[in-house]
Design a protein around this motif. Structure first.
Motif, PDB file in Angstrom:
ATOM      1  N   LEU A  14      -1.432   5.468   9.918  1.00  0.00           N
ATOM      2  CA  LEU A  14      -1.428   4.053   9.543  1.00  0.00           C
ATOM      3  C   LEU A  14      -1.938   3.206  10.696  1.00  0.00           C
ATOM      4  O   LEU A  14      -1.749   3.566  11.865  1.00  0.00           O
ATOM      5  N   LYS A  31       5.778  -4.980  12.488  1.00  0.00           N
ATOM      6  CA  LYS A  31       4.600  -4.113  12.462  1.00  0.00           C
ATOM      7  C   LYS A  31       4.861  -2.894  13.349  1.00  0.00           C
ATOM      8  O   LYS A  31       5.704  -2.938  14.250  1.00  0.00           O
ATOM      9  N   TYR A  38       0.851  -1.184   0.000  1.00  0.00           N
ATOM     10  CA  TYR A  38       0.000   0.000   0.000  1.00  0.00           C
ATOM     11  C   TYR A  38       0.886   1.233   0.000  1.00  0.00           C
ATOM     12  O   TYR A  38       2.028   1.184   0.454  1.00  0.00           O
ATOM     13  N   ALA A  61       0.353  -2.167  10.459  1.00  0.00           N
ATOM     14  CA  ALA A  61       1.075  -1.888   9.215  1.00  0.00           C
ATOM     15  C   ALA A  61       2.552  -2.232   9.389  1.00  0.00           C
ATOM     16  O   ALA A  61       3.137  -2.014  10.450  1.00  0.00           O
ATOM     17  N   TYR A  82       3.893   0.395   2.655  1.00  0.00           N
ATOM     18  CA  TYR A  82       3.708  -0.518   3.770  1.00  0.00           C
ATOM     19  C   TYR A  82       2.830  -1.696   3.338  1.00  0.00           C
ATOM     20  O   TYR A  82       2.179  -1.658   2.290  1.00  0.00           O
ATOM     21  N   THR A  83       2.844  -2.757   4.125  1.00  0.00           N
ATOM     22  CA  THR A  83       1.956  -3.895   3.907  1.00  0.00           C
ATOM     23  C   THR A  83       1.060  -4.040   5.144  1.00  0.00           C
ATOM     24  O   THR A  83       1.355  -3.496   6.209  1.00  0.00           O
ATOM     25  N   LEU A  84      -0.006  -4.778   4.974  1.00  0.00           N
ATOM     26  CA  LEU A  84      -0.928  -5.082   6.067  1.00  0.00           C
ATOM     27  C   LEU A  84      -1.175  -6.581   6.091  1.00  0.00           C
ATOM     28  O   LEU A  84      -1.175  -7.237   5.061  1.00  0.00           O
TER      29      LEU A  84
END
Length: 175
Positions: free
Chosen positions: A57, A133, A32, A61, A172-174
């Motif tokens: 965020l 995270k 993202y 994240a 970033y990723t989730l």
């Protein structure tokens, strides 16, 4: 000396008799992006501890990149502008003021199109935090399921503050 092979945790887990897939945000996650370009006034870079809020965020994240660009915000022949880049609660409470960068003096309009990658700036980010995270970066024992603001905080004010554009691209990723 013998030639050896070292495997990442991802490969080690996939090589098990019963493979274990890594968290979605670590191996096959969607990336993202939060990005913006906005105007900063000279007074916005005029006082130590001034905060510039970039984005919000979720605590789960996993930050991958925090790239900051700007016009020349300190026009003095010997510029002094420096910032930390860190993690804050949405009410302004500091969780880790320099999680991603500490007293960064470069990138404030040094060269057109040149940005500064804060997440790895001058080793500010401990190597062990890469892939973690946000809630892990700030030392929580479990996910508090809150939002965090990613912010710049002035550690040294501009010697001669100038208005200009500040831009960022945060990836970033989730899970």
């Amino acid at each position: 000396m013998a030639v050896g092979t070292k495997k990442s945790n991802i490969i080690t887990n996939l090589d098990l008799a019963k493979p274990v897939i890594a968290d979605v945000g670590k191996e096959v996650g969607t990336v993202y992006v939060s990005c913006d370009a906005f105007e900063v006034a000279a007074e916005d870079v005029g006082d130590v501890n001034d905060v510039i809020e970039l984005t919000r965020l979720p605590s789960h994240a996993r930050p991958l990149s925090i790239l900051i660009f700007s016009d020349e915000l300190d026009t003095n022949a010997s510029p002094t502008l420096a910032t930390d880049c860190g993690i804050y609660l949405t009410d302004g409470t500091v969780k880790d003021a320099d999680a991603f960068g500490s007293a960064v003096t470069t990138g404030w309009g040094d060269a057109a199109g040149a940005g500064v990658e804060f997440i790895t700036e001058a080793g500010a980010t401990p190597v062990a935090n890469i892939g973690k995270k946000l809630w892990e970066w700030v030392g929580e024992s479990s996910n508090p399921s809150v939002n965090y603001d990613i912010c710049l905080r002035l550690t040294a004010a501009a010697a001669t503050g100038a208005a200009g554009t500040l831009s960022f691209i945060i990836k970033y990723t989730l899970d």
